[in-house]
Design an enzyme around this catalytic site. Structure first.
Site, PDB file in Angstrom:
ATOM      1  N   HIS A  36      -1.501   4.469  12.779  1.00  9.77           N
ATOM      2  CA  HIS A  36      -2.649   5.098  13.454  1.00  9.77           C
ATOM      3  C   HIS A  36      -3.809   4.119  13.672  1.00  9.77           C
ATOM      4  CE1 HIS A  36      -4.245   5.313   9.346  1.00  9.77           C
ATOM      5  NE2 HIS A  36      -5.430   5.335   9.935  1.00  9.77           N
ATOM      6  N   ASP A  90       7.155  -2.312   1.142  1.00  8.85           N
ATOM      7  CA  ASP A  90       5.951  -1.588   1.535  1.00  8.85           C
ATOM      8  C   ASP A  90       5.122  -2.511   2.429  1.00  8.85           C
ATOM      9  OD1 ASP A  90       3.805   0.063   1.808  1.00  8.85           O
ATOM     10  OD2 ASP A  90       3.324   0.205  -0.335  1.00  8.85           O
ATOM     11  N   VAL A  91       5.148  -2.231   3.720  1.00 12.18           N
ATOM     12  CA  VAL A  91       4.509  -3.088   4.730  1.00 12.18           C
ATOM     13  C   VAL A  91       3.073  -2.614   4.948  1.00 12.18           C
ATOM     14  CG1 VAL A  91       4.639  -3.974   7.088  1.00 12.18           C
ATOM     15  CG2 VAL A  91       6.745  -3.459   5.818  1.00 12.18           C
ATOM     16  N   GLY A  92       2.105  -3.502   4.696  1.00  7.82           N
ATOM     17  CA  GLY A  92       0.706  -3.093   4.776  1.00  7.82           C
ATOM     18  C   GLY A  92       0.316  -2.233   3.600  1.00  7.82           C
ATOM     19  N   GLY A  93       0.920  -2.515   2.447  1.00  6.12           N
ATOM     20  CA  GLY A  93       0.746  -1.667   1.263  1.00  6.12           C
ATOM     21  C   GLY A  93      -0.515  -1.909   0.471  1.00  6.12           C
ATOM     22  N   TRP A 108     -11.165  -5.224  11.759  1.00  3.15           N
ATOM     23  CA  TRP A 108     -10.271  -5.917  10.827  1.00  3.15           C
ATOM     24  C   TRP A 108     -10.817  -7.279  10.446  1.00  3.15           C
ATOM     25  CZ3 TRP A 108      -7.609  -2.279   8.930  1.00  3.15           C
ATOM     26  CH2 TRP A 108      -7.135  -1.221   9.723  1.00  3.15           C
TER      27      TRP A 108
END
Length: 346
Positions: A250, A179-182, A137
């Protein structure tokens, strides 16, 4: 060694086929040189193909011979090359080609990391940082080319499941979708385009959301959307009816996943909903789908220490985060994904 590949040793021949490191790299070489497109567009002799691809004539002929054994090409009665059915999948525009092109910085670095699987299995953790100097990341944030490529691949993936997600849930019961982490906003744009009553909030880090405003505007939903550049490990904006985590959990360990889910639960409040869109490990499901999920599970392990999970494992994570499972919805035309619906416990 020849006796290992004789006709009376089918098991040894099969093992050689599935274990050879040359086969996946031969295919990647064909993709990167765009051989299927060149052949389909008329470069159907080795000489012409070598000229147009910039390859050595003899070496290319040897590669093409091997690719015929793999089923990507075949020869005509006139001795020319033509693209076989498998090769058609590797032409421009198909997601399989995009995922193998070594000219793509992100794809190349991921593929070069696969040899770290031995260490990942021994240690139970990601090897990206040991191989490349930064965690997966952090690498996306540090290297702009890698980050842009990753965002592009996520957008391609969103284009595959976004329409199915828009059709497979009763969005009439939702007014405000978060939308979380969209990422760059493709999934949110698709859902909101199909359901004009929705208001939306897009949450992701500054780099991916930098492109989101233009994407949302192009979909004619920009006036109904708010874009928040932040981490989903921080406190999330409250007020949404539904908090969507599509293709997110995931990528994280159990502990990190619980933190993300808790942030969603806290923001949604009592009775609020959290939707998970994920691949689900299921022993009785289609073997081809489960084999693909197993492949991605090992990739998640060695790249960023994440994992694919069974529905029970997702349920346990969500229970710990204060969420109760309400239903599981099949995604239309997306048998490899499930939509799991959870509500915040009172």
């Amino acid at each position: 060694m020849a006796e290992l590949f004789s006709s009376d040793q089918p098991a040894a021949a099969r093992l050689n086929q599935i274990s050879s490191l040359l086969n996946p790299w031969a295919i990647r070489t064909a993709v990167t040189m765009r051989l299927p497109d060149l052949v389909a567009n008329g470069a159907d002799t080795t000489s012409e193909l070598a000229s147009q691809s910039g390859a050595d004539l003899d070496a290319l002929g040897r590669l093409m011979r091997h690719l015929t054994f793999l089923g990507l090409f075949r020869t005509t009665a006139a001795g020319c090359w033509e693209v076989a059915e498998l090769g058609e999948i590797l032409r421009d525009g198909h997601p399989m080609r995009i995922a193998m092109d070594q000219a793509d910085d992100f794809v190349r670095k991921v593929d070069q990391s696969i040899y770290g699987l031995l260490d990942a299995v021994r240690t139970g953790g990601a090897v990206w940082e040991r191989l490349h100097g930064r965690s997966f990341w952090k690498e996306l944030a540090f290297d702009s080319e890698i980050g842009r490529s990753y965002n592009f691949h996520m957008a391609v993936h969103a284009a595959m499941f976004g329409p199915a997600l828009a059709q497979s849930y009763d969005w009439s019961t939702v007014q405000h979708l978060v939308d979380v982490g969209g990422g760059t906003g493709h999934t949110l744009a698709t859902i909101m385009s199909a359901h004009p009553h929705l208001r939306g909030t897009l949450i992701d880090l500054p780099d991916p959301v930098a492109s989101a405003t233009a994407i949302l505007e192009a979909a004619n939903v920009g006036s109904r959307c708010v874009v928040a550049a932040q981490s989903f490990f921080d406190t999330l904006p409250s007020g949404g009816d539904v908090y969507l985590l599509a293709n997110i959990i995931h990528g994280w360990s159990d502990g990190e996943s619980i933190k993300i889910l808790q942030r969603c639960a806290d923001a949604a409040g009592s009775g609020g909903r959290v939707l998970l869109v994920e691949r689900v490990i299921a022993g009785d499901a289609d073997e081809t789908v489960q084999a693909a999920i197993s492949h991605l599970d090992l990739c998640s392990l060695l790249l960023f220490g994440g994992r694919e999970r069974s529905e029970e494992e997702f349920r346990q994570l969500c229970t710990t985060a204060g969420l109760r499972q309400k239903a599981t919805h099949a995604l239309t035309d997306c048998p490899w994904l499930s939509l799991m619906e959870f509500v915040v416990e009172d």
